[in-house]
Design a protein around this motif. Structure first.
Motif, PDB file in Angstrom:
ATOM      1  N   SER A 187      -7.366  -0.301   2.371  1.00  0.00           N
ATOM      2  CA  SER A 187      -7.364   1.170   2.478  1.00  0.00           C
ATOM      3  C   SER A 187      -6.789   1.945   3.584  1.00  0.00           C
ATOM      4  O   SER A 187      -6.522   2.832   3.778  1.00  0.00           O
ATOM      5  CB  SER A 187      -8.820   1.569   2.442  1.00  0.00           C
ATOM      6  OG  SER A 187      -9.549   0.999   3.479  1.00  0.00           O
ATOM      7  N   LEU A 188      -6.658   0.934   4.734  1.00  0.00           N
ATOM      8  CA  LEU A 188      -6.124   1.241   6.000  1.00  0.00           C
ATOM      9  C   LEU A 188      -4.686   1.099   5.998  1.00  0.00           C
ATOM     10  O   LEU A 188      -4.060   2.085   6.740  1.00  0.00           O
ATOM     11  CB  LEU A 188      -6.588   0.352   6.948  1.00  0.00           C
ATOM     12  CG  LEU A 188      -8.053   0.653   7.442  1.00  0.00           C
ATOM     13  CD1 LEU A 188      -8.389  -0.284   8.580  1.00  0.00           C
ATOM     14  CD2 LEU A 188      -8.289   2.088   8.100  1.00  0.00           C
ATOM     15  N   VAL A 189      -4.077   0.358   5.411  1.00  0.00           N
ATOM     16  CA  VAL A 189      -2.339   0.170   5.276  1.00  0.00           C
ATOM     17  C   VAL A 189      -1.742   1.539   5.086  1.00  0.00           C
ATOM     18  O   VAL A 189      -0.579   1.853   5.676  1.00  0.00           O
ATOM     19  CB  VAL A 189      -2.115  -1.128   4.518  1.00  0.00           C
ATOM     20  CG1 VAL A 189      -0.570  -1.093   4.402  1.00  0.00           C
ATOM     21  CG2 VAL A 189      -2.317  -2.422   5.126  1.00  0.00           C
ATOM     22  N   PRO A 190      -2.182   2.247   3.921  1.00  0.00           N
ATOM     23  CA  PRO A 190      -1.522   3.417   3.619  1.00  0.00           C
ATOM     24  C   PRO A 190      -1.443   4.467   4.688  1.00  0.00           C
ATOM     25  O   PRO A 190      -0.751   5.202   4.280  1.00  0.00           O
ATOM     26  CB  PRO A 190      -2.143   3.905   2.264  1.00  0.00           C
ATOM     27  CG  PRO A 190      -2.790   2.652   1.887  1.00  0.00           C
ATOM     28  CD  PRO A 190      -3.134   1.735   2.998  1.00  0.00           C
ATOM     29  N   LEU A 191      -2.194   4.509   5.673  1.00  0.00           N
ATOM     30  CA  LEU A 191      -2.307   5.479   6.515  1.00  0.00           C
ATOM     31  C   LEU A 191      -0.970   5.270   7.676  1.00  0.00           C
ATOM     32  O   LEU A 191      -1.069   6.003   8.486  1.00  0.00           O
ATOM     33  CB  LEU A 191      -3.524   5.474   7.256  1.00  0.00           C
ATOM     34  CG  LEU A 191      -4.859   6.346   6.686  1.00  0.00           C
ATOM     35  CD1 LEU A 191      -5.781   6.311   7.636  1.00  0.00           C
ATOM     36  CD2 LEU A 191      -4.330   7.768   6.620  1.00  0.00           C
ATOM     37  N   MET A 192      -0.101   4.307   7.513  1.00  0.00           N
ATOM     38  CA  MET A 192       1.170   4.076   8.472  1.00  0.00           C
ATOM     39  C   MET A 192       1.948   5.156   8.548  1.00  0.00           C
ATOM     40  O   MET A 192       2.505   5.304   9.658  1.00  0.00           O
ATOM     41  CB  MET A 192       1.745   2.593   8.325  1.00  0.00           C
ATOM     42  CG  MET A 192       0.791   1.441   8.174  1.00  0.00           C
ATOM     43  SD  MET A 192       1.479   0.034   8.174  1.00  0.00           S
ATOM     44  CE  MET A 192       2.517   0.054   9.613  1.00  0.00           C
ATOM     45  N   PRO A 193       2.166   5.774   7.587  1.00  0.00           N
ATOM     46  CA  PRO A 193       1.935   5.894   6.037  1.00  0.00           C
ATOM     47  C   PRO A 193       3.108   4.781   5.580  1.00  0.00           C
ATOM     48  O   PRO A 193       4.415   4.813   5.638  1.00  0.00           O
ATOM     49  CB  PRO A 193       2.119   7.029   5.690  1.00  0.00           C
ATOM     50  CG  PRO A 193       3.332   7.752   6.562  1.00  0.00           C
ATOM     51  CD  PRO A 193       3.295   7.241   7.907  1.00  0.00           C
ATOM     52  N   VAL A 194       2.592   4.121   4.316  1.00  0.00           N
ATOM     53  CA  VAL A 194       3.433   3.451   3.579  1.00  0.00           C
ATOM     54  C   VAL A 194       2.441   3.297   2.202  1.00  0.00           C
ATOM     55  O   VAL A 194       1.508   3.362   2.072  1.00  0.00           O
ATOM     56  CB  VAL A 194       3.782   2.105   4.226  1.00  0.00           C
ATOM     57  CG1 VAL A 194       2.427   1.302   4.379  1.00  0.00           C
ATOM     58  CG2 VAL A 194       4.877   1.503   3.383  1.00  0.00           C
ATOM     59  N   VAL A 195       3.174   3.219   1.096  1.00  0.00           N
ATOM     60  CA  VAL A 195       2.887   2.927  -0.191  1.00  0.00           C
ATOM     61  C   VAL A 195       1.644   3.920  -0.705  1.00  0.00           C
ATOM     62  O   VAL A 195       0.863   3.812  -1.501  1.00  0.00           O
ATOM     63  CB  VAL A 195       2.440   1.574  -0.526  1.00  0.00           C
ATOM     64  CG1 VAL A 195       3.563   0.756  -0.271  1.00  0.00           C
ATOM     65  CG2 VAL A 195       1.232   1.215   0.208  1.00  0.00           C
ATOM     66  N   GLN A 196       1.799   5.175   0.010  1.00  0.00           N
ATOM     67  CA  GLN A 196       0.854   6.112  -0.286  1.00  0.00           C
ATOM     68  C   GLN A 196       0.594   6.680  -1.848  1.00  0.00           C
ATOM     69  O   GLN A 196      -0.480   6.993  -2.144  1.00  0.00           O
ATOM     70  CB  GLN A 196       0.932   7.360   0.844  1.00  0.00           C
ATOM     71  CG  GLN A 196       0.314   6.982   1.871  1.00  0.00           C
ATOM     72  CD  GLN A 196      -0.095   8.384   2.712  1.00  0.00           C
ATOM     73  OE1 GLN A 196       0.011   9.402   2.115  1.00  0.00           O
ATOM     74  NE2 GLN A 196      -0.640   8.184   3.857  1.00  0.00           N
ATOM     75  N   VAL A 197       1.803   6.751  -2.612  1.00  0.00           N
ATOM     76  CA  VAL A 197       1.843   7.206  -3.894  1.00  0.00           C
ATOM     77  C   VAL A 197       1.118   6.227  -4.581  1.00  0.00           C
ATOM     78  O   VAL A 197       0.496   6.715  -5.853  1.00  0.00           O
ATOM     79  CB  VAL A 197       3.429   7.041  -4.313  1.00  0.00           C
ATOM     80  CG1 VAL A 197       3.799   5.732  -4.352  1.00  0.00           C
ATOM     81  CG2 VAL A 197       3.278   8.021  -5.745  1.00  0.00           C
ATOM     82  N   TRP A 198       0.783   5.064  -4.249  1.00  0.00           N
ATOM     83  CA  TRP A 198      -0.256   3.809  -4.632  1.00  0.00           C
ATOM     84  C   TRP A 198      -1.695   4.018  -4.590  1.00  0.00           C
ATOM     85  O   TRP A 198      -2.468   3.303  -5.428  1.00  0.00           O
ATOM     86  CB  TRP A 198       0.455   2.517  -4.597  1.00  0.00           C
ATOM     87  CG  TRP A 198       1.466   2.438  -5.257  1.00  0.00           C
ATOM     88  CD1 TRP A 198       2.946   2.286  -4.925  1.00  0.00           C
ATOM     89  CD2 TRP A 198       1.642   1.682  -6.903  1.00  0.00           C
ATOM     90  NE1 TRP A 198       3.772   2.001  -5.976  1.00  0.00           N
ATOM     91  CE2 TRP A 198       3.039   1.587  -7.072  1.00  0.00           C
ATOM     92  CE3 TRP A 198       0.603   1.519  -7.762  1.00  0.00           C
ATOM     93  CZ2 TRP A 198       3.534   1.198  -8.276  1.00  0.00           C
ATOM     94  CZ3 TRP A 198       1.042   1.338  -8.864  1.00  0.00           C
ATOM     95  CH2 TRP A 198       2.584   0.991  -9.375  1.00  0.00           C
ATOM     96  N   VAL A 199      -2.028   4.915  -3.751  1.00  0.00           N
ATOM     97  CA  VAL A 199      -3.423   4.957  -3.527  1.00  0.00           C
ATOM     98  C   VAL A 199      -4.439   5.357  -4.614  1.00  0.00           C
ATOM     99  O   VAL A 199      -5.278   4.715  -4.938  1.00  0.00           O
ATOM    100  CB  VAL A 199      -3.625   5.781  -2.085  1.00  0.00           C
ATOM    101  CG1 VAL A 199      -5.363   6.287  -1.768  1.00  0.00           C
ATOM    102  CG2 VAL A 199      -3.070   5.355  -0.951  1.00  0.00           C
ATOM    103  N   PRO A 200      -4.011   6.754  -5.187  1.00  0.00           N
ATOM    104  CA  PRO A 200      -4.928   7.063  -6.475  1.00  0.00           C
ATOM    105  C   PRO A 200      -4.641   6.308  -7.597  1.00  0.00           C
ATOM    106  O   PRO A 200      -5.663   5.912  -8.290  1.00  0.00           O
ATOM    107  CB  PRO A 200      -4.329   8.260  -6.673  1.00  0.00           C
ATOM    108  CG  PRO A 200      -2.709   8.494  -6.071  1.00  0.00           C
ATOM    109  CD  PRO A 200      -2.992   7.625  -5.069  1.00  0.00           C
TER     110      PRO A 200
END
Length: 294
Positions: free
Chosen positions: A157-170
């Protein structure tokens, strides 16, 4: 209509604004961890409040003596944790809805950032911080397997805040759709099979309700974790490979580890689903039916 105008039109229907960003402690920061730190902290405090005050009240109100008379510390904690888990599942499913339709192959996962997606991952991080602390506090009760799961979940849950792969969060948080049925199944088991040390008689839960929850659990689990989970895993690895050269070394390394983590979790989903099938088969067996008649 051009491709760009079509994309703009579809994007207009997708939530991109973080309604909690105005409360940021570091509103001018270009670091997304600092920018969304308040959401991580507030989410942690929210789930701690649910665990310490709301969950015990709900359990005492619904289960009454079956909860208040519990002397086994682990079991009582389990009751409260399952309530928190239920709340987290519904919160997650509610907040991901506005961005669930983000097109996977439209955005560059190495650079795409959405304030609303950042909010989701920050709020999820707050929950998993709470989960990690619980696992550390009660490691003598739950053991290292739950601690490792909490660490892995917090990392994811922390990695996407880099930001990276945010489209995959939901897309990955949709897994939570099966959690309410898992929790209901656990509560049913506590009602129908009280601890051996308890003098309380088992509660007769309507067979149709138990069966309906079991069918929903297996169906939803299969759809979101087995079918979608493995399809998503394939697409995730594909995009990782496609955009690998556009990521910094740190982003690429952390994202690759994240991909491996999701792969392991997907393998565990097969294990749990196989276990569900065996339990369902056992309950549906003629010998089990005859025992119930007796």
């Amino acid at each position: 209509m051009s491709v760009n105008s079509t994309l703009a039109s579809s994007q207009a229907t997708i939530q991109t604004v973080d309604p909690l960003l105005k409360y940021s402690w570091f509103p001018q920061s270009k670091n997304y961890y600092a920018l969304h730190l308040h959401e991580i902290v507030y989410a942690f405090l929210f789930y701690q409040f649910i665990s310490s005050y709301i969950a015990p009240m709900i359990n005492a109100f619904i289960f009454r003596e079956r909860y208040t008379s519990i002397k086994d510390k682990k079991l009582k904690i389990d009751f409260d944790i399952h309530v928190v888990s239920m709340v987290q599942a519904f919160v997650s499913l509610y907040i991901i809805w506005p961005v669930l339709t983000l097109p996977l192959f439209t955005y560059n996962i190495a650079t795409y950032q959405n304030d609303y997606c950042s909010m989701i991952t920050a709020l999820s991080s707050g929950y998993f911080v709470w989960d990690l602390i619980v696992c550390l506090k009660y490691i003598h009760i739950y053991g290292f397997q739950f601690l490792i799961h909490a660490i892995v979940a917090l990392y994811g849950s922390l990695v996407p805040l880099m930001p990276v792969v945010q489209v995959w969060v939901p897309k990955f948080l949709v897994y939570e759709a099966s959690t309410p049925f898992v929790n209901i199944n656990w509560f049913i088991m506590q009602l129908t099979t009280p601890p051996s040390s308890s003098t309380l008689k088992p509660v007769k839960v309507p067979l149709w309700f138990n069966a309906l929850n079991g069918v929903c659990l297996m169906a939803v689990f299969f759809i979101v974790r087995i079918v979608w989970g493995n399809l998503a895993q394939f697409m995730f690895f594909y995009q990782m490979f496609k955009y690998r050269h556009e990521m910094s070394t740190l982003k690429a390394t952390l994202s690759f580890v994240l991909a491996l983590v999701t792969l392991v979790l997907n393998m565990l989903n097969f294990f749990w689903f196989d276990k569900m099938l065996k339990i369902a088969k056992k309950l549906a067996s003629p010998s089990n039916k005859n025992k119930k008649k007796d």
